[in-house]
Design a protein around this motif. Sequence first.
Motif, mmCIF file in Angstrom:
data_model
loop_
_atom_site.group_PDB
_atom_site.id
_atom_site.type_symbol
_atom_site.label_atom_id
_atom_site.label_comp_id
_atom_site.label_asym_id
_atom_site.label_seq_id
_atom_site.Cartn_x
_atom_site.Cartn_y
_atom_site.Cartn_z
ATOM 1 N N LEU A 86 -10.934 9.880 8.765
ATOM 2 C CA LEU A 86 -11.686 10.952 9.425
ATOM 3 C C LEU A 86 -12.723 10.442 10.404
ATOM 4 C CD1 LEU A 86 -12.192 13.630 6.624
ATOM 5 C CD2 LEU A 86 -10.307 13.337 8.254
ATOM 6 N N SER A 87 -13.046 9.149 10.347
ATOM 7 C CA SER A 87 -13.989 8.603 11.322
ATOM 8 C C SER A 87 -13.411 8.601 12.740
ATOM 9 C CB SER A 87 -14.406 7.180 10.930
ATOM 10 O OG SER A 87 -13.333 6.260 11.076
ATOM 11 N N ALA A 95 -19.236 17.047 9.560
ATOM 12 C CA ALA A 95 -19.091 18.428 9.087
ATOM 13 C C ALA A 95 -18.265 18.474 7.800
ATOM 14 C CB ALA A 95 -18.442 19.284 10.165
ATOM 15 N N PHE A 96 -17.218 17.681 7.746
ATOM 16 C CA PHE A 96 -16.342 17.644 6.571
ATOM 17 C C PHE A 96 -17.120 17.228 5.333
ATOM 18 C CE2 PHE A 96 -13.569 15.472 3.593
ATOM 19 C CZ PHE A 96 -12.421 16.242 3.561
ATOM 20 N N PHE A 97 -17.845 16.119 5.422
ATOM 21 C CA PHE A 97 -18.524 15.617 4.236
ATOM 22 C C PHE A 97 -19.759 16.439 3.876
ATOM 23 C CE2 PHE A 97 -15.947 11.808 5.120
ATOM 24 C CZ PHE A 97 -15.364 11.683 3.863
ATOM 25 N N ALA A 98 -20.359 17.106 4.850
ATOM 26 C CA ALA A 98 -21.470 18.004 4.530
ATOM 27 C C ALA A 98 -20.974 19.184 3.694
ATOM 28 C CB ALA A 98 -22.132 18.502 5.804
ATOM 29 N N TYR A 99 -19.842 19.757 4.080
ATOM 30 C CA TYR A 99 -19.300 20.891 3.322
ATOM 31 C C TYR A 99 -18.752 20.423 1.978
ATOM 32 C CZ TYR A 99 -17.113 25.495 2.662
ATOM 33 O OH TYR A 99 -16.745 26.738 2.202
ATOM 34 N N ARG A 128 1.284 19.796 -1.746
ATOM 35 C CA ARG A 128 2.024 18.530 -1.623
ATOM 36 C C ARG A 128 1.217 17.437 -0.928
ATOM 37 N NH1 ARG A 128 8.023 20.883 0.130
ATOM 38 N NH2 ARG A 128 8.219 22.339 -1.635
ATOM 39 N N CYS A 129 -0.034 17.311 -1.331
ATOM 40 C CA CYS A 129 -0.906 16.319 -0.711
ATOM 41 C C CYS A 129 -1.089 15.123 -1.636
ATOM 42 C CB CYS A 129 -2.257 16.937 -0.376
ATOM 43 S SG CYS A 129 -3.396 15.749 0.383
ATOM 44 N N LEU A 130 -0.420 14.042 -1.332
ATOM 45 C CA LEU A 130 -0.476 12.844 -2.166
ATOM 46 C C LEU A 130 -1.890 12.296 -2.252
ATOM 47 C CD1 LEU A 130 0.943 10.539 -3.739
ATOM 48 C CD2 LEU A 130 1.243 9.380 -1.532
ATOM 49 N N TYR A 131 -2.589 12.216 -1.116
ATOM 50 C CA TYR A 131 -3.915 11.595 -1.125
ATOM 51 C C TYR A 131 -4.863 12.333 -2.065
ATOM 52 C CZ TYR A 131 -8.246 9.390 0.162
ATOM 53 O OH TYR A 131 -9.419 8.681 0.082
ATOM 54 N N ALA A 211 -7.357 23.089 0.999
ATOM 55 C CA ALA A 211 -6.155 23.450 1.747
ATOM 56 C C ALA A 211 -6.236 22.846 3.147
ATOM 57 C CB ALA A 211 -5.999 24.963 1.816
ATOM 58 N N MET A 212 -7.440 22.916 3.743
ATOM 59 C CA MET A 212 -7.661 22.280 5.042
ATOM 60 C C MET A 212 -7.550 20.764 4.930
ATOM 61 S SD MET A 212 -10.226 20.489 6.870
ATOM 62 C CE MET A 212 -11.814 20.975 6.201
ATOM 63 N N SER A 213 -8.191 20.204 3.919
ATOM 64 C CA SER A 213 -8.149 18.759 3.722
ATOM 65 C C SER A 213 -6.726 18.271 3.502
ATOM 66 C CB SER A 213 -9.019 18.385 2.519
ATOM 67 O OG SER A 213 -8.996 16.998 2.276
ATOM 68 N N ASN A 214 -5.964 19.019 2.697
ATOM 69 C CA ASN A 214 -4.562 18.658 2.449
ATOM 70 C C ASN A 214 -3.767 18.593 3.747
ATOM 71 O OD1 ASN A 214 -4.338 20.790 -0.525
ATOM 72 N ND2 ASN A 214 -5.164 18.736 -0.310
ATOM 73 N N ARG A 215 -4.019 19.517 4.627
ATOM 74 C CA ARG A 215 -3.244 19.567 5.866
ATOM 75 C C ARG A 215 -3.668 18.481 6.856
ATOM 76 N NH1 ARG A 215 -2.801 23.734 2.955
ATOM 77 N NH2 ARG A 215 -1.039 25.173 3.104
ATOM 78 N N LEU A 216 -4.940 18.101 6.826
ATOM 79 C CA LEU A 216 -5.352 16.946 7.622
ATOM 80 C C LEU A 216 -4.704 15.671 7.093
ATOM 81 C CD1 LEU A 216 -9.167 17.528 8.282
ATOM 82 C CD2 LEU A 216 -7.310 17.541 9.962
ATOM 83 N N ALA A 217 -4.580 15.583 5.772
ATOM 84 C CA ALA A 217 -3.911 14.418 5.188
ATOM 85 C C ALA A 217 -2.443 14.378 5.602
ATOM 86 C CB ALA A 217 -4.040 14.448 3.662
#
Length: 247
Positions: A86-87, A95-99, A128-131, A211-217
């Motif tokens: 994410l860097s 924003a991601f880590f603040a939330y 289906r997010c492995l990470y 759900a957002m994090s999964n899709r970024l992964a």
Amino acid sequence: MASNLVSKLFRPPLTQLVCLRSGSLFRGKGAAAAATGTRSSSSGSPPEKISRYPIPYKKDLPYDIVELMEEVESKGGFLPNVFKVLSHRPAEFRAFFAYYNELMNKDTGRLTKADRELIVVATSIHNRCLYCVVSHSALHRIYSKNPTLCDQVIVNYENADLAPRERAMLDFAMAVCRCDTITEQHFKSLEEAGFDREDAWDIAAIAAFFAMSNRLAHLTDMRPNLEFFNLGRIPRDKSKDKAGDGN
């Protein structure tokens, strides 16, 4: 500021883990690997791919992000790959880590830290997010002191050895995750298990955020650190800690 954030982001799991040191971020040959989204392997095997997007060089990152990364790695023994991936977009990283911190480390409400991690695991399985499944299963094992429950949830949460409140919590989280029509019966079921409407918001917000994090992964092809797989499975040898303190 970074010091305060890291203490909130990972207290106490990553500050109390017994795990392998992976070395400083992007050091030596690792720098070239970092720029291409891979990390070097000391065994001579091909480098492990972390992301399909470039990972910035440490020298090119804003100071507050570097400070946060270095403190997480120092306290936890390794740097979770989500920080590196994410860097690529520093403003969104912040924003991601603040939330994340607001959702996962708040001290109000009836959700424990283990509850929050269990929600992430159950919904990330559906997405289906492995990470997220691997990393948050590790955190759940550490918080709950239960090394097997997440493995059951990963296979089928409906057959897992869940307490009634955990089952009601995951039923609601999965309803949000699947975009089911939310009715008063959903809230009633939660209330019968001891949760109120503010807790329902917390459960839903965690399901929605990840759900957002999964899709970024998915987008980045983010891969979990190998260190995550065994965390919380083997009891910590406290005798070694005491021996180390005596030296």
